[in-house]
Design a protein around this motif. Structure first.
Motif, PDB file in Angstrom:
ATOM      1  N   GLY A   1       0.806  -1.209   0.000  1.00 26.78           N
ATOM      2  CA  GLY A   1       0.000   0.000   0.000  1.00 26.78           C
ATOM      3  C   GLY A   1       0.843   1.264   0.000  1.00 26.78           C
ATOM      4  N   LYS A   2       0.217   2.361   0.426  1.00 23.14           N
ATOM      5  CA  LYS A   2       0.852   3.673   0.331  1.00 23.14           C
ATOM      6  C   LYS A   2       1.709   3.969   1.556  1.00 23.14           C
ATOM      7  N   GLY A   3       2.660   4.886   1.356  1.00 19.31           N
ATOM      8  CA  GLY A   3       3.524   5.374   2.425  1.00 19.31           C
ATOM      9  C   GLY A   3       4.069   6.713   1.993  1.00 19.31           C
ATOM     10  N   THR A   4       5.374   6.934   2.156  1.00 22.14           N
ATOM     11  CA  THR A   4       6.008   8.124   1.596  1.00 22.14           C
ATOM     12  C   THR A   4       5.977   8.020   0.084  1.00 22.14           C
ATOM     13  N   PRO A   5       6.228   9.114  -0.637  1.00 23.11           N
ATOM     14  CA  PRO A   5       6.225   9.019  -2.104  1.00 23.11           C
ATOM     15  C   PRO A   5       7.122   7.904  -2.634  1.00 23.11           C
ATOM     16  N   PHE A   6       8.317   7.793  -2.098  1.00 23.44           N
ATOM     17  CA  PHE A   6       9.206   6.723  -2.573  1.00 23.44           C
ATOM     18  C   PHE A   6       8.642   5.350  -2.225  1.00 23.44           C
ATOM     19  N   GLN A   7       8.175   5.181  -0.989  1.00 28.38           N
ATOM     20  CA  GLN A   7       7.632   3.890  -0.578  1.00 28.38           C
ATOM     21  C   GLN A   7       6.417   3.500  -1.416  1.00 28.38           C
ATOM     22  N   THR A   8       5.561   4.464  -1.701  1.00 22.14           N
ATOM     23  CA  THR A   8       4.359   4.193  -2.495  1.00 22.14           C
ATOM     24  C   THR A   8       4.731   3.711  -3.891  1.00 22.14           C
ATOM     25  N   LEU A   9       5.631   4.432  -4.543  1.00 22.10           N
ATOM     26  CA  LEU A   9       6.038   4.065  -5.899  1.00 22.10           C
ATOM     27  C   LEU A   9       6.786   2.737  -5.914  1.00 22.10           C
ATOM     28  N   TRP A  10       7.611   2.530  -4.912  1.00 20.49           N
ATOM     29  CA  TRP A  10       8.357   1.265  -4.821  1.00 20.49           C
ATOM     30  C   TRP A  10       7.387   0.093  -4.626  1.00 20.49           C
ATOM     31  N   ASN A  11       6.429   0.285  -3.731  1.00 20.15           N
ATOM     32  CA  ASN A  11       5.460  -0.776  -3.477  1.00 20.15           C
ATOM     33  C   ASN A  11       4.608  -1.087  -4.702  1.00 20.15           C
ATOM     34  N   ILE A  12       4.182  -0.051  -5.415  1.00 20.69           N
ATOM     35  CA  ILE A  12       3.380  -0.266  -6.628  1.00 20.69           C
ATOM     36  C   ILE A  12       4.175  -1.049  -7.660  1.00 20.69           C
ATOM     37  N   SER A  13       5.439  -0.672  -7.826  1.00 25.37           N
ATOM     38  CA  SER A  13       6.283  -1.329  -8.837  1.00 25.37           C
ATOM     39  C   SER A  13       6.564  -2.783  -8.461  1.00 25.37           C
ATOM     40  N   VAL A  14       6.984  -3.021  -7.230  1.00 23.77           N
ATOM     41  CA  VAL A  14       7.269  -4.387  -6.784  1.00 23.77           C
ATOM     42  C   VAL A  14       5.992  -5.215  -6.760  1.00 23.77           C
ATOM     43  N   GLY A  15       4.895  -4.605  -6.300  1.00 18.11           N
ATOM     44  CA  GLY A  15       3.615  -5.309  -6.275  1.00 18.11           C
ATOM     45  C   GLY A  15       3.175  -5.753  -7.652  1.00 18.11           C
ATOM     46  N   ASN A  16       3.389  -4.900  -8.656  1.00 20.47           N
ATOM     47  CA  ASN A  16       3.039  -5.272 -10.034  1.00 20.47           C
ATOM     48  C   ASN A  16       3.892  -6.426 -10.538  1.00 20.47           C
ATOM     49  N   ILE A  17       5.154  -6.455 -10.141  1.00 15.57           N
ATOM     50  CA  ILE A  17       6.019  -7.582 -10.516  1.00 15.57           C
ATOM     51  C   ILE A  17       5.459  -8.876  -9.938  1.00 15.57           C
ATOM     52  N   ILE A  18       5.077  -8.827  -8.670  1.00 15.28           N
ATOM     53  CA  ILE A  18       4.548 -10.019  -8.004  1.00 15.28           C
ATOM     54  C   ILE A  18       3.250 -10.486  -8.662  1.00 15.28           C
ATOM     55  N   ILE A  19       2.343  -9.548  -8.906  1.00 10.81           N
ATOM     56  CA  ILE A  19       1.060  -9.889  -9.520  1.00 10.81           C
ATOM     57  C   ILE A  19       1.259 -10.555 -10.875  1.00 10.81           C
ATOM     58  N   ASN A  20       2.165  -9.996 -11.682  1.00 10.28           N
ATOM     59  CA  ASN A  20       2.369 -10.533 -13.025  1.00 10.28           C
ATOM     60  C   ASN A  20       3.075 -11.883 -13.012  1.00 10.28           C
ATOM     61  N   LEU A  21       3.990 -12.073 -12.077  1.00  6.15           N
ATOM     62  CA  LEU A  21       4.674 -13.365 -11.975  1.00  6.15           C
ATOM     63  C   LEU A  21       3.749 -14.448 -11.435  1.00  6.15           C
ATOM     64  N   LEU A  22       2.808 -14.058 -10.578  1.00  6.40           N
ATOM     65  CA  LEU A  22       1.891 -15.032 -10.002  1.00  6.40           C
ATOM     66  C   LEU A  22       0.929 -15.615 -11.041  1.00  6.40           C
ATOM     67  N   GLY A  23       0.319 -14.749 -11.848  1.00  5.17           N
ATOM     68  CA  GLY A  23      -0.714 -15.257 -12.737  1.00  5.17           C
ATOM     69  C   GLY A  23      -0.599 -14.892 -14.194  1.00  5.17           C
ATOM     70  N   THR A  24      -0.200 -13.659 -14.475  1.00  2.00           N
ATOM     71  CA  THR A  24      -0.259 -13.161 -15.851  1.00  2.00           C
ATOM     72  C   THR A  24       0.703 -13.890 -16.778  1.00  2.00           C
ATOM     73  N   VAL A  25       1.989 -13.857 -16.484  1.00  2.17           N
ATOM     74  CA  VAL A  25       2.991 -14.463 -17.360  1.00  2.17           C
ATOM     75  C   VAL A  25       2.791 -15.976 -17.502  1.00  2.17           C
ATOM     76  N   PRO A  26       2.611 -16.723 -16.409  1.00  2.34           N
ATOM     77  CA  PRO A  26       2.386 -18.168 -16.571  1.00  2.34           C
ATOM     78  C   PRO A  26       1.152 -18.487 -17.412  1.00  2.34           C
TER      79      PRO A  26
END
Length: 518
Positions: free
Chosen positions: A332-357
């Motif tokens: 989720g959200k935090g400082t600007p850097f934390q928010t952007l970092w979390n969104i980016s890493v979270g998207n990697i996880i989401i795509n590796l879990l279901g999208t790419v396979p």
């Protein structure tokens, strides 16, 4: 290709061009899978990699823009919707327009033009700035619209070129592999964002406006794969099917087939040689209407268009608005850097879990199981999952985060090991050569209309009944997605099974005496 096959074709009477055409088509359909097929998939796939990167990077970039220009974690709703919808609107236009243009002027002449549009628009988006005459938002939305036109052109062109060069036995896997590059494109956008954020971490913590460098780099990197693929796109040969059925040059098509199947390369045409023209059904608006007026043909276009439309409502409704998913998996959200970092890493996880396979399961099974079984399976499971998540949304997200993650992962997986892939494959197979690109373009544009509706509707309704950012109406949107998935299931009955059939068999046109010597 065996030597006796070449000799048999060469001794065909020069007057029997109908037999020569069928012999040449058989060579394509039954050829051994070789380097030329691999090269075709790579050249087409790199474009789809860039398409997905550019389309879905905006999910991360929109948050960056909010910090730079509005000093908050989200853009104003009207700006957010406009930025996200502009590319899909352009994509719809590009799919429809390039679909027709590729049938009129040829696949080769159009291929590469759409990639040049993508490269130019991507770089222009990354360099966007305000002026006295136009606001920054207006400039960015304009170039995202142009970008979408280029991306839209890639859909029918890549699908048709790959399909028309593929062997019958591997056609589904080849087209699916091209489309599967979308998964890597979406994943790469998040990876580039993570790397860029890591490089600028200290600067962003010191001054949030430094994010202005980050979003421009993330967007601009989307042009790199396009530049890499451009030369190969511009030099790819015209498909033999277009040469035979629309240019009506059987001799040239037969030579092109020999070149690519024997050597894996393509020789430039010798325009000094006389051309023996033949007669064949010609494309026209009247002929197009006559072809579709037959229910056996019209129902197929209806099926390919509506299934794509229903699928994209849910696919883009979730794919470009997954902030509530990220919050539930701990990003989720935090400082600007934390928010952007979390969104980016979270998207990697989401795509590796279901999208790419999911994409690559389709590649593995589409020529074994068939297109319709996979599409039926996908729509059925998605209907069930959206019902479960829609009606149990609040209870699941509050009491069982692991279950919530599992359901969301399965939705991503069965979209891509399901209708998101098959709705792209089938329209490139079921229409005759003279309307194959047009039919695919219409089907794809129908899907993008669903994406636009989802984007506008999701953005306007997700907080209905609550405060901004509450996602109060999301459960009802998920329930609506379930209805659309069930509708997609029903319209799947309108499309034929294409596994193991040649493109000519699927055209619903008698191939004997299809062409005549003038």
């Amino acid at each position: 290709m065996a030597d006796n096959e070449i000799k048999n074709r060469d001794i065909i009477s020069s007057d029997d061009y109908d037999s020569k055409r069928r012999q040449a088509l058989a060579e394509i359909d039954n050829a051994k899978f070789g380097w030329f097929h691999v090269r075709t998939c790579i050249v087409a796939g790199v474009g789809f990699f860039a398409d997905a990167y550019d389309l879905f990077a905006i999910n991360i970039v929109s948050v960056m823009l909010a910090y730079v220009y509005y000093n908050t974690s989200s853009l104003p709703s009207n700006i957010d919707i406009s930025v996200k919808v502009s590319a899909p609107v352009g994509t719809l236009v590009g799919q429809f327009a390039f679909g027709i243009l590729a049938d009129v002027f040829g696949r080769k002449k159009m291929y590469g033009i759409e990639l040049m549009i993508i490269i130019i628009a991507t770089m222009a988006s990354a360099l966007a700035a305000s002026s006295h005459a136009v606001t920054f938002n207006g400039i960015l939305i304009f170039w995202r619209l142009i970008l979408g036109i280029g991306i839209g052109g890639d859909y029918p062109l890549s699908a048709i070129i790959t399909s028309e060069y593929a062997t019958t036995a591997r056609r589904g896997a080849m087209v699916a592999a091209v489309f599967a590059m979308q998964g890597f494109g979406i994943l790469s956008a998040a990876i580039v964002s993570v790397i860029t954020l890591a490089c600028f971490k200290s600067a962003i913590i010191a001054d949030t406006l430094t994010i202005d460098y980050v979003w421009r780099i993330v967007l601009g990197m989307g042009a790199v794969p396009g530049v890499v693929a451009l030369y190969f796109r511009l030099t790819i040969p015209e498909t033999p099917r277009y040469t035979m059925d629309i240019e009506l040059n059987i001799d040239q098509a037969a030579k092109d087939i020999t070149d690519v199947l024997e050597t894996g390369a393509y020789e430039e045409r010798d325009n000094s040689q006389p051309i023996v023209k033949v007669e064949a059904p010609k494309a026209s608006f009247k002929d197009f209407c006559a072809y579709l007026s037959k229910w056996e043909n019209g129902k197929i276009l209806l099926g390919t268009s509506m299934t794509w439309f229903f699928l994209d409502v849910a696919f883009y409704g979730i794919g470009l608005n997954n902030s509530f998913i990220l919050e539930k998996i701990g990003y989720g959200k935090g400082t600007p850097f934390q928010t952007l970092w979390n969104i980016s890493v979270g998207n990697i996880i989401i795509n590796l879990l279901g999208t790419v396979p999911g994409y690559w399961f389709t590649v593995a099974f589409v020529d074994k199981w068939g297109r319709k079984p996979i599409q039926f399976m996908g729509f059925t499971i998605l209907t069930i999952l959206f019902i479960v998540l829609g009606f149990g949304f609040n209870a699941i997200k509050d009491k069982s985060i692991p279950l919530f993650i599992v359901i969301f992962t399965l939705i991503q997986f069965f979209m891509n090991f399901g209708p998101n892939a098959t709705t792209f494959i089938v329209p490139g197979e079921v229409f005759p050569t003279r309307y194959r690109s047009t039919g695919h373009g219409i089907s794809a544009a129908s899907g993008k209309l669903g994406a636009i509706i989802a984007q506008v509707g999701f953005g306007a309704l997700k907080d209905k009944g609550g405060i901004k950012g509450s996602n109060a109406f999301v459960p009802h949107l998920l329930q609506i997605f379930a209805i659309f998935m069930f509708a997609g299931l029903l319209f799947t009955f309108f499309i034929p099974e294409t596994k193991g059939k040649t493109l000519e068999e699927l055209s619903n046109e008698d191939q004997k005496d299809f062409i005549r010597r003038k």
